[in-house]
Enzyme design. Sequence first.
Site, PDB file in Angstrom:
ATOM      1  N   GLY A  27       0.765  -1.605   0.448  1.00  0.00           N
ATOM      2  CA  GLY A  27       0.309   0.249  -0.160  1.00  0.00           C
ATOM      3  C   GLY A  27       0.821   0.870  -0.073  1.00  0.00           C
ATOM      4  N   ARG A  48       5.375  -7.915   9.841  1.00  0.00           N
ATOM      5  CA  ARG A  48       4.907  -9.231  10.071  1.00  0.00           C
ATOM      6  C   ARG A  48       5.549  -9.840   8.601  1.00  0.00           C
ATOM      7  N   ARG A  76       3.869  -4.150  17.327  1.00  0.00           N
ATOM      8  CA  ARG A  76       3.293  -4.532  19.004  1.00  0.00           C
ATOM      9  C   ARG A  76       4.210  -5.323  19.472  1.00  0.00           C
ATOM     10  N   PHE A 106     -10.306  -1.798  11.247  1.00  0.00           N
ATOM     11  CA  PHE A 106     -11.629  -2.450  10.242  1.00  0.00           C
ATOM     12  C   PHE A 106     -12.894  -2.139  10.726  1.00  0.00           C
ATOM     13  N   SER A 114     -14.854  -6.673  20.684  1.00  0.00           N
ATOM     14  CA  SER A 114     -14.356  -8.034  21.800  1.00  0.00           C
ATOM     15  C   SER A 114     -12.830  -6.738  22.594  1.00  0.00           C
ATOM     16  N   TYR A 157      -9.405  11.699  10.945  1.00  0.00           N
ATOM     17  CA  TYR A 157     -10.117  11.952  12.115  1.00  0.00           C
ATOM     18  C   TYR A 157      -9.265  11.357  13.126  1.00  0.00           C
ATOM     19  N   GLY A 199      -6.686  11.478   3.393  1.00  0.00           N
ATOM     20  CA  GLY A 199      -8.140  11.101   2.961  1.00  0.00           C
ATOM     21  C   GLY A 199      -7.746   9.952   2.571  1.00  0.00           C
TER      22      GLY A 199
HETATM   23  C1  HXC Z   1     -14.252  -7.921  14.961  1.00  0.00           C
HETATM   24  C2  HXC Z   1     -12.588  -8.747  14.776  1.00  0.00           C
HETATM   25  C3  HXC Z   1     -12.559  -8.223  13.289  1.00  0.00           C
HETATM   26  C4  HXC Z   1     -13.742  -7.813  12.464  1.00  0.00           C
HETATM   27  C5  HXC Z   1     -10.790  -9.343  13.972  1.00  0.00           C
HETATM   28  N1  HXC Z   1     -11.701  -9.145  14.768  1.00  0.00           N
HETATM   29  N2  HXC Z   1     -12.087  -8.764  12.874  1.00  0.00           N
HETATM   30  N3  HXC Z   1     -13.867  -7.982  15.160  1.00  0.00           N
HETATM   31  N4  HXC Z   1     -15.110  -7.733  13.023  1.00  0.00           N
HETATM   32  N5  HXC Z   1     -13.724  -7.720  11.363  1.00  0.00           N
HETATM   33  C6  HXC Z   1     -10.916  -8.976  16.564  1.00  0.00           C
HETATM   34  C7  HXC Z   1     -11.119 -10.811  16.261  1.00  0.00           C
HETATM   35  O1  HXC Z   1     -12.242 -11.467  16.550  1.00  0.00           O
HETATM   36  C8  HXC Z   1      -9.303 -10.895  17.716  1.00  0.00           C
HETATM   37  O2  HXC Z   1     -10.443 -11.139  18.823  1.00  0.00           O
HETATM   38  C9  HXC Z   1      -9.030  -9.459  17.455  1.00  0.00           C
HETATM   39  O3  HXC Z   1     -10.164  -8.386  16.434  1.00  0.00           O
HETATM   40  C10 HXC Z   1      -7.973  -9.854  16.325  1.00  0.00           C
HETATM   41  O4  HXC Z   1      -7.604 -10.884  15.575  1.00  0.00           O
HETATM   42  P1  HXC Z   1      -7.042 -11.225  15.299  1.00  0.00           P
HETATM   43  O5  HXC Z   1      -7.361 -11.913  13.486  1.00  0.00           O
HETATM   44  O6  HXC Z   1      -6.363 -12.417  15.874  1.00  0.00           O
HETATM   45  O7  HXC Z   1      -5.315 -10.319  14.640  1.00  0.00           O
HETATM   46  P2  HXC Z   1      -4.022  -9.958  13.738  1.00  0.00           P
HETATM   47  O8  HXC Z   1      -3.974 -11.974  13.072  1.00  0.00           O
HETATM   48  O9  HXC Z   1      -3.384  -9.608  15.134  1.00  0.00           O
HETATM   49  O10 HXC Z   1      -4.761  -9.290  12.108  1.00  0.00           O
HETATM   50  C11 HXC Z   1      -4.949  -7.635  13.210  1.00  0.00           C
HETATM   51  C12 HXC Z   1      -5.808  -7.166  12.315  1.00  0.00           C
HETATM   52  C13 HXC Z   1      -5.933  -7.298  10.864  1.00  0.00           C
HETATM   53  C14 HXC Z   1      -6.200  -5.864  12.379  1.00  0.00           C
HETATM   54  C15 HXC Z   1      -7.179  -7.635  13.007  1.00  0.00           C
HETATM   55  O11 HXC Z   1      -7.154  -6.494   9.638  1.00  0.00           O
HETATM   56  C16 HXC Z   1      -4.817  -6.982  10.312  1.00  0.00           C
HETATM   57  O12 HXC Z   1      -3.805  -8.333  10.052  1.00  0.00           O
HETATM   58  N6  HXC Z   1      -4.787  -5.983   9.551  1.00  0.00           N
HETATM   59  C17 HXC Z   1      -3.351  -5.306   9.388  1.00  0.00           C
HETATM   60  C18 HXC Z   1      -4.056  -4.410   7.976  1.00  0.00           C
HETATM   61  C19 HXC Z   1      -4.459  -3.229   8.006  1.00  0.00           C
HETATM   62  O13 HXC Z   1      -5.712  -3.279   8.650  1.00  0.00           O
HETATM   63  N7  HXC Z   1      -4.454  -2.404   7.228  1.00  0.00           N
HETATM   64  C20 HXC Z   1      -5.303  -1.437   7.051  1.00  0.00           C
HETATM   65  C21 HXC Z   1      -5.249   0.142   7.744  1.00  0.00           C
HETATM   66  S1  HXC Z   1      -6.165   0.954   6.552  1.00  0.00           S
HETATM   67  P3  HXC Z   1     -10.988 -12.066  19.678  1.00  0.00           P
HETATM   68  O14 HXC Z   1     -11.784 -11.528  21.334  1.00  0.00           O
HETATM   69  O15 HXC Z   1     -11.531 -12.394  19.246  1.00  0.00           O
HETATM   70  O16 HXC Z   1      -9.471 -12.741  20.310  1.00  0.00           O
HETATM   71  C22 HXC Z   1      -6.796   2.708   8.169  1.00  0.00           C
HETATM   72  C23 HXC Z   1      -7.308   3.227   7.360  1.00  0.00           C
HETATM   73  C24 HXC Z   1      -7.404   4.419   8.236  1.00  0.00           C
HETATM   74  O17 HXC Z   1      -6.052   2.385   8.649  1.00  0.00           O
HETATM   75  C25 HXC Z   1      -8.298   5.348   7.269  1.00  0.00           C
HETATM   76  C26 HXC Z   1      -8.981   5.760   6.005  1.00  0.00           C
HETATM   77  C27 HXC Z   1     -10.024   6.389   5.751  1.00  0.00           C
HETATM   78  P1  NAP Z   2      -1.860  -1.027   4.072  1.00  0.00           P
HETATM   79  O1  NAP Z   2      -1.484  -2.055   3.040  1.00  0.00           O
HETATM   80  O2  NAP Z   2      -2.513  -2.673   4.926  1.00  0.00           O
HETATM   81  O3  NAP Z   2      -1.026  -0.993   4.957  1.00  0.00           O
HETATM   82  C1  NAP Z   2      -0.884  -1.654   6.590  1.00  0.00           C
HETATM   83  C2  NAP Z   2       0.704  -2.241   7.196  1.00  0.00           C
HETATM   84  O4  NAP Z   2       1.348  -2.307   8.358  1.00  0.00           O
HETATM   85  C3  NAP Z   2       0.821  -3.452   5.826  1.00  0.00           C
HETATM   86  O5  NAP Z   2       1.886  -3.632   5.176  1.00  0.00           O
HETATM   87  C4  NAP Z   2       0.974  -4.637   7.114  1.00  0.00           C
HETATM   88  O6  NAP Z   2       1.816  -4.924   7.141  1.00  0.00           O
HETATM   89  C5  NAP Z   2       1.530  -3.206   8.476  1.00  0.00           C
HETATM   90  N1  NAP Z   2       1.497  -3.993  10.022  1.00  0.00           N
HETATM   91  C6  NAP Z   2       0.477  -4.249  10.062  1.00  0.00           C
HETATM   92  N2  NAP Z   2       0.259  -5.253  11.317  1.00  0.00           N
HETATM   93  C7  NAP Z   2       1.318  -4.592  11.966  1.00  0.00           C
HETATM   94  C8  NAP Z   2       2.146  -5.549  13.062  1.00  0.00           C
HETATM   95  N3  NAP Z   2       1.427  -5.560  13.840  1.00  0.00           N
HETATM   96  N4  NAP Z   2       3.505  -5.017  12.966  1.00  0.00           N
HETATM   97  C9  NAP Z   2       4.270  -4.810  11.812  1.00  0.00           C
HETATM   98  N5  NAP Z   2       3.239  -4.041  10.718  1.00  0.00           N
HETATM   99  C10 NAP Z   2       1.709  -4.433  10.639  1.00  0.00           C
HETATM  100  O7  NAP Z   2      -2.817  -0.763   4.259  1.00  0.00           O
HETATM  101  P2  NAP Z   2      -2.540   1.183   4.296  1.00  0.00           P
HETATM  102  O8  NAP Z   2      -4.018   1.499   2.686  1.00  0.00           O
HETATM  103  O9  NAP Z   2      -1.309   1.272   2.691  1.00  0.00           O
HETATM  104  O10 NAP Z   2      -2.070   2.223   4.801  1.00  0.00           O
HETATM  105  C11 NAP Z   2      -0.611   2.835   5.694  1.00  0.00           C
HETATM  106  C12 NAP Z   2      -0.711   3.414   6.190  1.00  0.00           C
HETATM  107  O11 NAP Z   2      -1.689   4.629   5.998  1.00  0.00           O
HETATM  108  C13 NAP Z   2      -1.887   3.448   7.498  1.00  0.00           C
HETATM  109  O12 NAP Z   2      -1.373   3.875   8.940  1.00  0.00           O
HETATM  110  C14 NAP Z   2      -2.841   3.798   7.390  1.00  0.00           C
HETATM  111  O13 NAP Z   2      -3.728   4.179   8.714  1.00  0.00           O
HETATM  112  C15 NAP Z   2      -2.729   4.699   6.311  1.00  0.00           C
HETATM  113  N6  NAP Z   2      -4.135   5.814   6.122  1.00  0.00           N
HETATM  114  C16 NAP Z   2      -4.761   5.143   5.041  1.00  0.00           C
HETATM  115  C17 NAP Z   2      -5.351   5.019   4.528  1.00  0.00           C
HETATM  116  C18 NAP Z   2      -6.119   5.201   2.873  1.00  0.00           C
HETATM  117  O14 NAP Z   2      -7.498   5.594   1.945  1.00  0.00           O
HETATM  118  N7  NAP Z   2      -5.533   3.823   2.674  1.00  0.00           N
HETATM  119  C19 NAP Z   2      -6.056   6.874   4.989  1.00  0.00           C
HETATM  120  C20 NAP Z   2      -5.492   6.906   5.752  1.00  0.00           C
HETATM  121  C21 NAP Z   2      -4.628   6.667   6.754  1.00  0.00           C
HETATM  122  P3  NAP Z   2       1.736  -6.975   7.695  1.00  0.00           P
HETATM  123  O15 NAP Z   2       0.340  -7.661   7.789  1.00  0.00           O
HETATM  124  O16 NAP Z   2       2.873  -7.836   6.236  1.00  0.00           O
HETATM  125  O17 NAP Z   2       2.752  -6.819   9.155  1.00  0.00           O
END
Ligand code: HXC
Ligand code: NAP
Length: 294
Positions: A27, A48, A76, A106, A114, A157, A199
């Site tokens: 991303g 990771r 973390r 998410f 939880s 936000y 944004g």
């Molecule tokens: C409710 C959920 C859920 C969902 C997970 N959980 N997904 N609860 N609704 N959709 C709960 C699980 O049940 C668990 O709780 C806890 O969250 C942890 O989930 P895990 O899957 O065990 O965690 P993990 O493997 O560490 O994965 C972390 C994650 C996953 C955040 C859930 O989505 C991830 O790896 N994300 C990384 C990339 C990412 O999120 N990118 C987007 C960034 S965008 P319990 O109680 O069951 O144990 C961004 C944009 C901002 O930030 C602004 C945009 C405009």
């Molecule tokens: P993304 O591709 O999902 O980026 C998130 C990155 O974080 C992934 O490379 C993921 O890699 C890494 N990550 C997640 N958990 C981690 C952990 N525990 N330790 C180390 N790395 C971890 O999404 P993106 O849209 O590019 O987001 C990048 C940044 O922009 C984020 O801070 C997000 O909040 C911000 N942002 C995005 C938007 C948008 O519109 N896209 C808007 C506002 C802000 P692994 O899964 O390999 O760990």
Amino acid sequence: MIDYTKKMLRDDALQGKTIVVTGGGSGLGKAMSSYFMELGANVVITSRNLEKLNKVQKELNQLGSGSCLAIACDVRHIEEVEAMHKKVIETFKKVDVLLNNAAGNFIAPTERLSANAFDTIIDIVLKGTKNCTLTFGKHWINQKQQNTSVLNIVTTYASTGSGYVVPSATAKAGVLALTRSLSVEWAKYGMRFNAIAPGPFPTKGAWDRLLPEHIRDQFDVSKKVPLKRVGEHQELANLAAYLVSDFSAYINGEVITIDGGEWLQGAGQMNQLEQIPQAMWDQLEAAIRAKKRS
Ligand code: HXC
Ligand code: NAP
């Protein structure tokens, strides 16, 4: 022709700098890392998933004169962050910039979360940023290294809050407070702290979790943006490269929003009047002026 999809800085703008990008393998992190490489930096991408990082490392090593290193690190866990930092120093001897970009998020109604779900987001975003900042910052202080900087990726936000992404909003607000606080406290050690609040910039990671396919058709995100489009990755990379470069040496403690005006569109009380057709304004004006006389 110059436009917002083009590369902005001179080719050697980041020559000699070593930059660590958390979440650098996908991303926006990948887009920023690629551009930093093109501008001559050494770039360390961490997350990771080492398999994914290794592929991206190969791609990035084709760009620019610096080198790219991939290191697995879950932000973390402080011991993983310290081990990552140690490897960076062993490889490059020094590090100049930390870009806290890794995030988890998410959409969910808050009552469905939880305690662990809430903690998971706080741990990645806020605790992860704290772990990296403390590790890098203490090292810079001990080494008396000057001219270092931390760039944090937040969201719009972080300032306003938002329903349905409450753990993320809470954590990003904390990251913003950390940015502003340390920009003052640690300026004496030669560190700058800034943030970018993007944004909507389509990425797979964000769109899969914030705009899943079931609802994608109902929410055209570009319609919410006054400029009527989403962001291009290069325009974010241009801003990030500027903020980590020495061209921005006097910018400290700032959060720069890059969102086409999206958050202000929601904030301005009367912005909904955008929906009024132009032709209706003559009629409205006449009615309002008439009231003055009554
Ligand atoms: C409710 C959920 C859920 C969902 C997970 N959980 N997904 N609860 N609704 N959709 C709960 C699980 O049940 C668990 O709780 C806890 O969250 C942890 O989930 P895990 O899957 O065990 O965690 P993990 O493997 O560490 O994965 C972390 C994650 C996953 C955040 C859930 O989505 C991830 O790896 N994300 C990384 C990339 C990412 O999120 N990118 C987007 C960034 S965008 P319990 O109680 O069951 O144990 C961004 C944009 C901002 O930030 C602004 C945009 C405009
Ligand atoms: P993304 O591709 O999902 O980026 C998130 C990155 O974080 C992934 O490379 C993921 O890699 C890494 N990550 C997640 N958990 C981690 C952990 N525990 N330790 C180390 N790395 C971890 O999404 P993106 O849209 O590019 O987001 C990048 C940044 O922009 C984020 O801070 C997000 O909040 C911000 N942002 C995005 C938007 C948008 O519109 N896209 C808007 C506002 C802000 P692994 O899964 O390999 O760990």
